[in-house]
Design an enzyme around this catalytic site. Structure first.
Site, PDB file in Angstrom:
ATOM      1  N   CYS A   2       0.823  -1.199   0.000  1.00 27.96           N
ATOM      2  CA  CYS A   2       0.000   0.000   0.000  1.00 27.96           C
ATOM      3  C   CYS A   2       0.865   1.260   0.000  1.00 27.96           C
ATOM      4  CB  CYS A   2      -0.944   0.098   1.197  1.00 27.96           C
ATOM      5  SG  CYS A   2      -2.051  -1.293   1.353  1.00 27.96           S
ATOM      6  N   ASN A 114      -1.507   2.273   5.461  1.00 33.68           N
ATOM      7  CA  ASN A 114      -0.599   1.215   5.010  1.00 33.68           C
ATOM      8  C   ASN A 114      -0.192   0.434   6.243  1.00 33.68           C
ATOM      9  OD1 ASN A 114       1.506  -0.308   3.884  1.00 33.68           O
ATOM     10  ND2 ASN A 114       2.998   1.308   4.241  1.00 33.68           N
ATOM     11  N   GLY A 115      -0.397  -0.895   6.217  1.00 31.23           N
ATOM     12  CA  GLY A 115      -0.015  -1.721   7.362  1.00 31.23           C
ATOM     13  C   GLY A 115      -1.169  -2.617   7.775  1.00 31.23           C
ATOM     14  N   GLU A 500      18.628 -16.934  -7.142  1.00 37.06           N
ATOM     15  CA  GLU A 500      18.108 -15.619  -7.489  1.00 37.06           C
ATOM     16  C   GLU A 500      17.551 -15.626  -8.920  1.00 37.06           C
ATOM     17  OE1 GLU A 500      17.135 -13.147  -6.062  1.00 37.06           O
ATOM     18  OE2 GLU A 500      17.123 -11.547  -7.560  1.00 37.06           O
ATOM     19  N   LYS A 504      13.726 -14.615  -9.906  1.00 33.76           N
ATOM     20  CA  LYS A 504      13.383 -13.574 -10.900  1.00 33.76           C
ATOM     21  C   LYS A 504      12.392 -14.132 -11.905  1.00 33.76           C
ATOM     22  CE  LYS A 504      14.269 -10.819  -9.406  1.00 33.76           C
ATOM     23  NZ  LYS A 504      14.904 -10.391  -8.205  1.00 33.76           N
ATOM     24  N   GLU A 507       8.832 -14.830 -10.339  1.00 30.82           N
ATOM     25  CA  GLU A 507       8.043 -13.684  -9.864  1.00 30.82           C
ATOM     26  C   GLU A 507       7.535 -12.799 -10.992  1.00 30.82           C
ATOM     27  OE1 GLU A 507       9.997 -10.793  -7.304  1.00 30.82           O
ATOM     28  OE2 GLU A 507      11.898 -11.201  -8.280  1.00 30.82           O
ATOM     29  N   HIS A 523      19.191 -36.471  -6.665  1.00 30.13           N
ATOM     30  CA  HIS A 523      18.546 -36.974  -5.455  1.00 30.13           C
ATOM     31  C   HIS A 523      17.055 -36.660  -5.430  1.00 30.13           C
ATOM     32  CE1 HIS A 523      22.445 -38.103  -3.863  1.00 30.13           C
ATOM     33  NE2 HIS A 523      22.891 -36.936  -4.302  1.00 30.13           N
ATOM     34  N   LYS A 624       6.481  -4.011  -3.664  1.00 28.00           N
ATOM     35  CA  LYS A 624       7.922  -3.787  -3.542  1.00 28.00           C
ATOM     36  C   LYS A 624       8.405  -3.866  -2.105  1.00 28.00           C
ATOM     37  CE  LYS A 624      11.921  -2.391  -5.278  1.00 28.00           C
ATOM     38  NZ  LYS A 624      12.627  -3.460  -6.005  1.00 28.00           N
TER      39      LYS A 624
END
Ligand code: F6R
Length: 629
Positions: A2, A114-115, A500, A504, A507, A523, A624
């Site tokens: 938010c 926001n929260g 990473e 990427k 997402e 395995h 973000k």
């Protein structure tokens, strides 16, 4: 998580609010809304409520800010005092009724938040018993009704009403509150959620993050938990601590400019930020080596030689991409400085029972400096007596206020939801920190450090070279774009680079991707390779001590029908015989290879996402800055 904006001044508030929301959209984008105080009723828009004098007009829409802009233009609402919100839903589905701002029963008080208000359920029951009627499923709405109650209890003193309300809330919040009886005033407050405040000749402003303010002012202030800032239309701002005592906050200067917060001709922020990486690495590593003393400098680190020598354990705590940077840092620090390093996701660390003493160093990594779990991990570590280093991109952010030492990566503002340039800068700074710890513990000589630092200075040019020809990456991405799943394999720092790379890809393209140490694939994960689907296997097989083992692993995957996309070192002809697609990168020593090898993986993810029609800057369900648990 938010974004909120607030404006009170002499000019039209709408343009500031809508432009600010568009710049905060990276924080959440499932609905948006604004509330404006108007001298008289001027709109038929749902949510407007009259009375004597000024009225409140509310416009909200499900979806992105663009649909709100359309609705606001149609509604004709206007005013010089208003608040706005772009939402990442936590309580209640994304819908118009759950979109902020939320109002009290009279429709004269509006709130954006926001929260998460953790005690909202209990407060809501009490408010309903008192006769309040709720219009949404959100936790936020209780705030509007509480202000309504407290306003009456404090005989129409708006500031006291908000102060009393804040005392009743638990959880995390950044709030902006309007009351139509006070048509020139907005009150903002925060607890564990970010908020920046500023003023300029046209009025007073506040927002969740600096991009919303940057075209009006580059001088900003922060408030501490539960402080209040009362914004007035003449640009003056009164600050009060939770006890109601006035104070004057420090003023910070924002280093970056509005242009840096815009796309600057790139089709998306992600590509812009990937392209900025040569500059970012250059800035992050600049001025760290003193030729005279032949030593790396970390003047920010206040630890004495003795304290550095006494460090017997390092914890790295972080989330997501920052966690992956920490995994790479672990390899480097352990190799060079011979200190055991444990890397924990912050959400586990904070509820675990970590073994911490005064000889423990904790490195908390957070691009935003506002991630709730990482902040809580920092607090736990400090309570237990550790020295905490925050490695962050945002000076002035919450983490910079909580850690004893702050190391600033020089990525500048990062807007695309998927982290790219901040990751590379984090890895570069951790590399320097590893070298520094080894130097101070006399495990590397000045000459050895100088040699590696010298090679680090080649990295920007090497990244430029990768960026100058992306045809092989695009061809590999085109061939893999329809896949259902993709595997990433590597060894050592190559494996962590893969973690990473896989994050990427999943997402931003929603293509399921997992990364494994190449030695582990036999395995279990090898069962995922489907010859009929030619399952893509992205192998980071750059020059390293385990490169031959990697080739053997690639052969195993190939034999089972995988489509191999290899990231390899220029000149490696052997790999051409094994891989369907080879992406060559310039040679570096193994410890620096994550910095170069990550770049093609970022571009690979972006090309696939574009081929699948995805919004690379604002992937679904994400935000973000994760300021809630
Ligand atoms: C992924 C991504 C996230 C963040 C994570 C931590 O591209 O950006 O995984 O890395 O939410 O955020 P910070 O670093 O701000 O604490």
């Amino acid at each position: 998580m938010c974004g909120i904006v607030a404006f009170t001044g002499t000019a039209d508030a709408r343009s500031f609010l809508l432009a600010g929301l568009a710049r905060l959209e990276y924080r959440g984008y499932d609905s948006a809304g604004i509330a404006l105080v108007q001298p008289q009723a001027a709109s038929q828009e749902a949510g407007s409520a009259g009375g004597t004098g000024a009225v409140l007009e509310v416009v909200r829409r499900k979806g992105k800010v663009a649909s709100l802009v359309e609705a606001v233009e149609k509604s004709g609402v206007a005013g010089t005092c208003g608040i706005g919100h772009t939402r990442w839903a936590t309580h209640g589905v994304p819908s118009e009724e759950n979109a902020h701002p939320h109002c009290d029963c009279s429709g004269r008080i509006a709130v954006v938040h926001n929260g998460i208000i953790e005690n909202y359920a209990h407060l809501k029951v009490e408010l309903i018993e008192k006769g309040h009627v709720f219009a949404s499923q959100t936790d936020t709405e209780v705030v509007a009704h509480l202000v309504e109650e407290n306003y009456e209890a404090h005989a129409g003193d708006f500031t006291e009403a908000v102060r009393a309300t804040v005392a009743q809330l638990s959880g995390s919040f950044a709030l902006a509150i309007l009351h139509a009886n006070h048509p020139d005033t907005i009150i903002v407050t925060r607890n564990d959620s970010p908020l920046v405040i500023g003023s300029y000749e046209g009025g007073a402003i506040a927002a969740s993050d600096t991009p919303a303010l940057i075209d009006k002012t580059r001088e900003i202030s922060y408030i501490r938990d539960r402080d209040l800032a009362v914004l007035h239309s003449d640009g003056s701002i009164e600050f009060f601590d939770p006890a109601g005592e006035p104070f004057t906050p420090a003023i910070y200067h924002i280093e970056w400019s509005l242009e840096q917060a815009e796309k600057g001709g790139y089709p998306d922020f992600m590509l812009k930020e990937i392209s900025e990486q040569p500059r970012v690495i250059r800035d992050t590593i600049a001025n760290r080596f003193d030729r005279k003393t032949c030593a790396l400098q970390f003047d920010e680190l206040p630890l004495t030689d003795e304290e550095l020598a006494d460090i017997d354990r390092i914890y790295v705590v972080a989330c997501g991409t920052s966690y992956h940077a920490g995994l790479i840092g672990k390899d480097l620090i352990e190799n060079w400085a011979r200190i055991p390093v444990e890397v924990d996701v912050a959400s586990e660390f904070r509820y675990g029972n970590p073994i911490i003493s005064t000889n423990t160093l904790v490195i908390a990594i957070s691009q935003s400096g506002e991630t709730a779990d990482t902040l809580e991990a920092v607090r736990l570590a400090r309570r237990a007596g550790a020295h905490v280093i925050a490695l962050t991109n945002v000076m002035g952010s919450r983490i910079t206020q909580e850690a004893q030492t702050v190391l600033n990566i020089k990525a500048n503002i990062e807007i695309a939801v998927a982290a790219t340039k901040s990751f590379l800068a984090q890895v570069a700074l951790l590399t320097l920190l590893g070298l520094y710890l080894a130097q101070e513990r006399l495990l590397l000589t000045g000459a050895q450090v100088r040699e590696i630092y010298g090679e680090m200075k080649q990295l920007p040019g090497q990244i430029e070279q990768i960026l100058s020809d992306t045809a092989a990456i695009e061809a590999a991405a085109d061939a893999c774009a329809e896949a259902q799943t993709a595997l990433f394999i590597g060894r050592g720092v190559g494996a962590t680079t893969c973690y990473e790379g896989a994050l990427k890809l999943k997402e931003i393209s929603y293509l399921h991707a997992e990364a494994f140490s190449a030695g582990e694939i036999k395995h279990g994960p090898i069962a995922l390779i489907d010859p009929d689907a030619a399952t893509p296997v992205v192998a980071v097989a750059t020059q390293s001590s385990t490169r031959d083992k990697m080739l053997a692993n690639i052969e195993e995957m190939k034999a089972r029908g995988a489509r191999i996309v290899a990231v390899a070192t220029e000149g490696d002809e052997r790999i051409r015989e094994l891989a369907d697609h080879v992406i060559y990168i310039p040679p570096t020593r193994e410890c620096l290879s994550p910095i170069t090898a990550s770049v093609p993986l970022q571009l690979f993810a972006r090309f696939i996402a574009l081929a699948r029609g995805c919004d690379v800057d604002q992937p679904r369900n994400l935000a973000k800055s994760v300021t809630v648990e």
